[in-house]
Design a protein around this motif. Sequence first.
Motif, PDB file in Angstrom:
ATOM      1  N   PRO A 251      70.914 -14.338 -27.311  1.00 25.69           N
ATOM      2  CA  PRO A 251      71.413 -14.197 -25.928  1.00 25.69           C
ATOM      3  C   PRO A 251      70.252 -14.283 -24.944  1.00 25.69           C
ATOM      4  CG  PRO A 251      71.418 -12.074 -27.055  1.00 25.69           C
ATOM      5  CD  PRO A 251      71.015 -13.087 -28.075  1.00 25.69           C
ATOM      6  N   LEU A 252      70.424 -15.064 -23.885  1.00 19.32           N
ATOM      7  CA  LEU A 252      69.362 -15.296 -22.914  1.00 19.32           C
ATOM      8  C   LEU A 252      69.650 -14.572 -21.607  1.00 19.32           C
ATOM      9  CD1 LEU A 252      68.981 -19.157 -23.462  1.00 19.32           C
ATOM     10  CD2 LEU A 252      67.752 -17.315 -24.624  1.00 19.32           C
ATOM     11  N   LYS A 253      68.591 -14.071 -20.979  1.00 18.12           N
ATOM     12  CA  LYS A 253      68.725 -13.430 -19.670  1.00 18.12           C
ATOM     13  C   LYS A 253      67.746 -14.079 -18.697  1.00 18.12           C
ATOM     14  CE  LYS A 253      70.270  -8.950 -21.426  1.00 18.12           C
ATOM     15  NZ  LYS A 253      69.977  -7.503 -21.551  1.00 18.12           N
ATOM     16  N   LYS A 254      68.252 -14.401 -17.498  1.00 14.71           N
ATOM     17  CA  LYS A 254      67.420 -15.078 -16.509  1.00 14.71           C
ATOM     18  C   LYS A 254      66.523 -14.081 -15.793  1.00 14.71           C
ATOM     19  CE  LYS A 254      67.617 -18.636 -12.920  1.00 14.71           C
ATOM     20  NZ  LYS A 254      66.718 -19.518 -13.657  1.00 14.71           N
ATOM     21  N   LYS A 255      65.241 -14.447 -15.635  1.00 16.17           N
ATOM     22  CA  LYS A 255      64.293 -13.637 -14.889  1.00 16.17           C
ATOM     23  C   LYS A 255      63.328 -14.594 -14.205  1.00 16.17           C
ATOM     24  CE  LYS A 255      60.980 -11.121 -16.779  1.00 16.17           C
ATOM     25  NZ  LYS A 255      60.311 -10.091 -17.606  1.00 16.17           N
ATOM     26  N   GLY A 256      63.485 -14.723 -12.896  1.00 17.46           N
ATOM     27  CA  GLY A 256      62.688 -15.718 -12.181  1.00 17.46           C
ATOM     28  C   GLY A 256      63.176 -17.110 -12.521  1.00 17.46           C
ATOM     29  N   GLN A 257      62.240 -18.016 -12.733  1.00 15.83           N
ATOM     30  CA  GLN A 257      62.612 -19.389 -13.055  1.00 15.83           C
ATOM     31  C   GLN A 257      62.902 -19.579 -14.546  1.00 15.83           C
ATOM     32  OE1 GLN A 257      59.447 -21.863 -11.614  1.00 15.83           O
ATOM     33  NE2 GLN A 257      59.918 -21.502  -9.457  1.00 15.83           N
ATOM     34  N   ASN A 258      62.509 -18.633 -15.367  1.00 14.82           N
ATOM     35  CA  ASN A 258      62.655 -18.774 -16.814  1.00 14.82           C
ATOM     36  C   ASN A 258      63.761 -17.889 -17.374  1.00 14.82           C
ATOM     37  OD1 ASN A 258      60.565 -20.599 -16.772  1.00 14.82           O
ATOM     38  ND2 ASN A 258      59.016 -19.138 -17.441  1.00 14.82           N
ATOM     39  N   LEU A 259      64.062 -18.133 -18.640  1.00 14.46           N
ATOM     40  CA  LEU A 259      65.013 -17.315 -19.385  1.00 14.46           C
ATOM     41  C   LEU A 259      64.228 -16.530 -20.434  1.00 14.46           C
ATOM     42  CD1 LEU A 259      67.517 -20.219 -19.866  1.00 14.46           C
ATOM     43  CD2 LEU A 259      67.991 -18.235 -18.469  1.00 14.46           C
ATOM     44  N   TRP A 260      64.707 -15.319 -20.754  1.00 11.42           N
ATOM     45  CA  TRP A 260      63.979 -14.459 -21.699  1.00 11.42           C
ATOM     46  C   TRP A 260      64.927 -13.919 -22.758  1.00 11.42           C
ATOM     47  CZ3 TRP A 260      58.664 -13.510 -21.378  1.00 11.42           C
ATOM     48  CH2 TRP A 260      58.041 -14.056 -20.248  1.00 11.42           C
ATOM     49  N   ALA A 261      64.366 -13.649 -23.935  1.00  7.83           N
ATOM     50  CA  ALA A 261      65.150 -13.080 -25.037  1.00  7.83           C
ATOM     51  C   ALA A 261      64.207 -12.355 -25.978  1.00  7.83           C
ATOM     52  CB  ALA A 261      65.889 -14.187 -25.781  1.00  7.83           C
ATOM     53  N   CYS A 262      64.774 -11.530 -26.847  1.00  8.05           N
ATOM     54  CA  CYS A 262      63.990 -10.971 -27.945  1.00  8.05           C
ATOM     55  C   CYS A 262      63.746 -12.083 -28.959  1.00  8.05           C
ATOM     56  CB  CYS A 262      64.721  -9.803 -28.599  1.00  8.05           C
ATOM     57  SG  CYS A 262      64.721  -8.306 -27.580  1.00  8.05           S
ATOM     58  N   CYS A 263      62.528 -12.206 -29.408  1.00  8.77           N
ATOM     59  CA  CYS A 263      62.141 -13.329 -30.261  1.00  8.77           C
ATOM     60  C   CYS A 263      62.920 -13.334 -31.576  1.00  8.77           C
ATOM     61  CB  CYS A 263      60.642 -13.264 -30.557  1.00  8.77           C
ATOM     62  SG  CYS A 263      60.074 -14.611 -31.614  1.00  8.77           S
ATOM     63  N   PRO A 264      63.520 -14.485 -31.950  1.00 12.12           N
ATOM     64  CA  PRO A 264      64.251 -14.559 -33.222  1.00 12.12           C
ATOM     65  C   PRO A 264      63.337 -14.703 -34.433  1.00 12.12           C
ATOM     66  CG  PRO A 264      64.338 -16.671 -32.099  1.00 12.12           C
ATOM     67  CD  PRO A 264      63.617 -15.730 -31.177  1.00 12.12           C
ATOM     68  N   PHE A 265      62.024 -14.859 -34.195  1.00  7.66           N
ATOM     69  CA  PHE A 265      61.096 -15.080 -35.296  1.00  7.66           C
ATOM     70  C   PHE A 265      60.357 -13.814 -35.730  1.00  7.66           C
ATOM     71  CE2 PHE A 265      61.221 -19.162 -32.911  1.00  7.66           C
ATOM     72  CZ  PHE A 265      61.911 -19.893 -33.873  1.00  7.66           C
ATOM     73  N   HIS A 266      60.395 -12.764 -34.902  1.00  9.82           N
ATOM     74  CA  HIS A 266      59.786 -11.495 -35.317  1.00  9.82           C
ATOM     75  C   HIS A 266      60.525 -10.358 -34.615  1.00  9.82           C
ATOM     76  CE1 HIS A 266      57.759 -11.559 -31.392  1.00  9.82           C
ATOM     77  NE2 HIS A 266      57.381 -10.314 -31.610  1.00  9.82           N
ATOM     78  N   GLY A 267      60.520  -9.198 -35.230  1.00  8.70           N
ATOM     79  CA  GLY A 267      61.249  -8.058 -34.681  1.00  8.70           C
ATOM     80  C   GLY A 267      60.571  -7.501 -33.445  1.00  8.70           C
ATOM     81  N   GLU A 268      61.324  -7.298 -32.384  1.00  8.65           N
ATOM     82  CA  GLU A 268      60.776  -6.694 -31.172  1.00  8.65           C
ATOM     83  C   GLU A 268      61.894  -6.055 -30.371  1.00  8.65           C
ATOM     84  OE1 GLU A 268      58.887  -9.751 -28.909  1.00  8.65           O
ATOM     85  OE2 GLU A 268      60.745 -10.706 -28.302  1.00  8.65           O
ATOM     86  N   LYS A 269      61.533  -5.061 -29.577  1.00  7.37           N
ATOM     87  CA  LYS A 269      62.508  -4.349 -28.754  1.00  7.37           C
ATOM     88  C   LYS A 269      62.503  -4.860 -27.311  1.00  7.37           C
ATOM     89  CE  LYS A 269      63.326  -1.488 -32.206  1.00  7.37           C
ATOM     90  NZ  LYS A 269      62.430  -2.043 -33.200  1.00  7.37           N
ATOM     91  N   THR A 270      61.325  -5.293 -26.827  1.00  5.30           N
ATOM     92  CA  THR A 270      61.191  -5.791 -25.462  1.00  5.30           C
ATOM     93  C   THR A 270      61.051  -7.311 -25.488  1.00  5.30           C
ATOM     94  OG1 THR A 270      60.045  -3.761 -24.851  1.00  5.30           O
ATOM     95  CG2 THR A 270      59.862  -5.616 -23.329  1.00  5.30           C
ATOM     96  N   PRO A 271      61.869  -8.037 -24.726  1.00  5.35           N
ATOM     97  CA  PRO A 271      61.828  -9.512 -24.773  1.00  5.35           C
ATOM     98  C   PRO A 271      60.463 -10.079 -24.386  1.00  5.35           C
ATOM     99  CG  PRO A 271      63.795  -8.750 -23.623  1.00  5.35           C
ATOM    100  CD  PRO A 271      62.920  -7.549 -23.825  1.00  5.35           C
ATOM    101  N   SER A 272      59.903 -10.900 -25.272  1.00  2.00           N
ATOM    102  CA  SER A 272      58.656 -11.610 -24.957  1.00  2.00           C
ATOM    103  C   SER A 272      58.806 -13.098 -25.250  1.00  2.00           C
ATOM    104  CB  SER A 272      57.498 -11.029 -25.769  1.00  2.00           C
ATOM    105  OG  SER A 272      57.715 -11.229 -27.160  1.00  2.00           O
ATOM    106  N   PHE A 273      60.048 -13.522 -25.508  1.00  2.00           N
ATOM    107  CA  PHE A 273      60.348 -14.914 -25.856  1.00  2.00           C
ATOM    108  C   PHE A 273      60.817 -15.621 -24.585  1.00  2.00           C
ATOM    109  CE2 PHE A 273      62.998 -18.292 -27.738  1.00  2.00           C
ATOM    110  CZ  PHE A 273      62.131 -18.784 -28.697  1.00  2.00           C
ATOM    111  N   SER A 274      60.001 -16.536 -24.074  1.00  2.00           N
ATOM    112  CA  SER A 274      60.267 -17.190 -22.785  1.00  2.00           C
ATOM    113  C   SER A 274      60.769 -18.614 -23.000  1.00  2.00           C
ATOM    114  CB  SER A 274      58.996 -17.201 -21.947  1.00  2.00           C
ATOM    115  OG  SER A 274      59.184 -17.956 -20.773  1.00  2.00           O
ATOM    116  N   ILE A 275      61.811 -18.988 -22.257  1.00  2.00           N
ATOM    117  CA  ILE A 275      62.368 -20.343 -22.315  1.00  2.00           C
ATOM    118  C   ILE A 275      62.279 -20.944 -20.912  1.00  2.00           C
ATOM    119  CG2 ILE A 275      64.438 -21.740 -22.721  1.00  2.00           C
ATOM    120  CD1 ILE A 275      64.283 -18.308 -24.232  1.00  2.00           C
TER     121      ILE A 275
END
Length: 645
Positions: free
Chosen positions: A26-50
């Motif tokens: 699931p993606l969430k918009k923040k500024g010009q980019n979209l952010w999500a929790c990375c599907p490649f490693h476990g994390e609680k705070t989104p650091s995956f930028s699209i």
Amino acid sequence: MSISKFTSDKVKERMDIEEVVGDYVPLKKKGQNLWACCPFHGEKTPSFSISPAKQIYKCFGCGKAGDPIQFIMDIEGIGFQEAIRHLAGKYGIEVEEDEARTPEQEQAQSERESLLIALGFARDFFVKNLNTPEGKSIGLSYFKERGFSPAIIEKFDLGFALDGWDNLLNAAKKAGFSEEILLKAGLVLQKEGDPSRIYDRFRNRAIFTIHNISGKPIAFGARILTKDKNQPKYINSPETPVYHKSDVLYGMFQAKKAIRDLDNCYLVEGYTDVVSMHLSGIENVVASSGTSLTEGQIKLIKRFTDQVTVLYDGDAAGIKASLRGIDLLLEGGLNVKAVVFPEGEDPDSYSRKVGTEAFQTYLKEQSKDFIGFKIGLFKGEFSRDPIRKAEVIREVILSIGKIPDPIVRSVYAKEAGVLLDVDEEIIHAELNKSLLKSQKDQYFKQKEEPEADRPFEEFIPSKEEISIHEILRLQEREMIRLLVNYGWEKLDGQEMHLCQYLLQETEELEFETPIYSKILKMYRYKLAQKEIPGKDFFKTVEDLEIKNEIINLITPRHEISTHWETTHQILVNKEEDDLTLTGFRTILRLKRKFVRKMMEEAKAKIKNAENEHLGDDQVIEFQELYFALKKVQIEIDKELGIVVG
């Protein structure tokens, strides 16, 4: 046979990074980019930028980066050709194959792709068996008894394994599959003591196809349909290069869209539970397939939602034995609810018993958060036993302590105090003890790891190494970043492009960081061909190391909010506002670092000459070189406004 360039180009024109990644997280918009929790490693705070504008993704946690094709390759674990086929299927693009094939292309089919093809053949074979006389009378009649409609049977690729030792083996060999591939796919077995005797793994059983997240068959579950006490009720595919059961949930392919749309995932135990719930109109459901819940499966659910509802069979002893799963879900950052079915019922039997509408109503009305569920489960035990009540309180507090979000922990602690009739302060005090113990255990666990096993390279470099080599690397990186992001821009009031200025000024400098040296040579080569290479050029190069580094260089971790200017009328200077000054300062800083490196080398030569007694002339020569470099550094410092005492 390889995919034609025409098809690849068509896929590249049509693919959209937001749509591709959005199928998995699931993606969430923040500024010009979209952010999500990375599907490649476990994390609680989104650091995956699209970045939709650049059509790339970048994880600032684990470093994964690429375009939509690379994303599919990474998340599905497939090659470039298979990724193109996957995206072509998603966008309805017809795949054209190249007619001419080299011997290398003939052999290019990887083991993984071969296994997927073999498993796809097996799926088709089992499905077709339902139309045979034996399949109709045994397999199809079993599915009909359970109320499975033809549409549901087709949706889940349900099938039947005929009675016999080598039905699938013979059909697969006739289709051109080797025994080696069939063995690796887990479709056949070798007889113990006689490796030459090979036979079908699945015989005379109803088949449940297990799919990966993109819908490809990767394994099978097979249910016995006769009353044979010497045979297990279910047998499943073994672990293979394409099937790791700890990372797979049955029905996730069919459920992922509904889970994302409804923001909730029902978690059940068996294959038939999943299928029956789909019959009842509930599609956001997956099964752990009878195994204990794993961290990989929890991460898979979290890709699509943070809400999970566990459905328990009406068996009190079984529920208590499986409560560990709730703690794992909480630890994984999921919000957990639970539903318990009446005594002796499970989702499959109860949905058939009461019908679709009543079943859906039951799920809504009986859903409880994990605190109420857990306390209610033990209420009868501790109502007259204070000691047992104290034990339950501690068990509940341990569960609350698994929740990573402190605000959510606090809310549940308050609710637990009300339901257990215990002072909230006591709950918080015990919770803090539990958290402190957990942190201490984690700390000592890390301390106990033998330092001797760490490779030498992992130790922190000396201060001198950091000041010279690391800072020089950062300055080289900064110049390459400017080249890639703004190289085609013209300097203020000049006909010269920024890239021409930067390359002229660094013509005699030799970059010591290999990746930046490679990019610089590639840039100079393209410029010699009268072409200024931009971001799009570097994103398509075959060198994966260069491609990933370019994505790192063009993806900023933070961006300035538009509200500064639009709402608060605060103007913020950006580097692109004055590229002439930005480029000038970048070159000065880079040259300063090269001069500093040469000064350190000169100092080392002076010391060596003195130690080796090489003569005063040589020592003086090195000293003169050092002071000449020092003068250059002072001049650069003046230009940069650096004051050195």
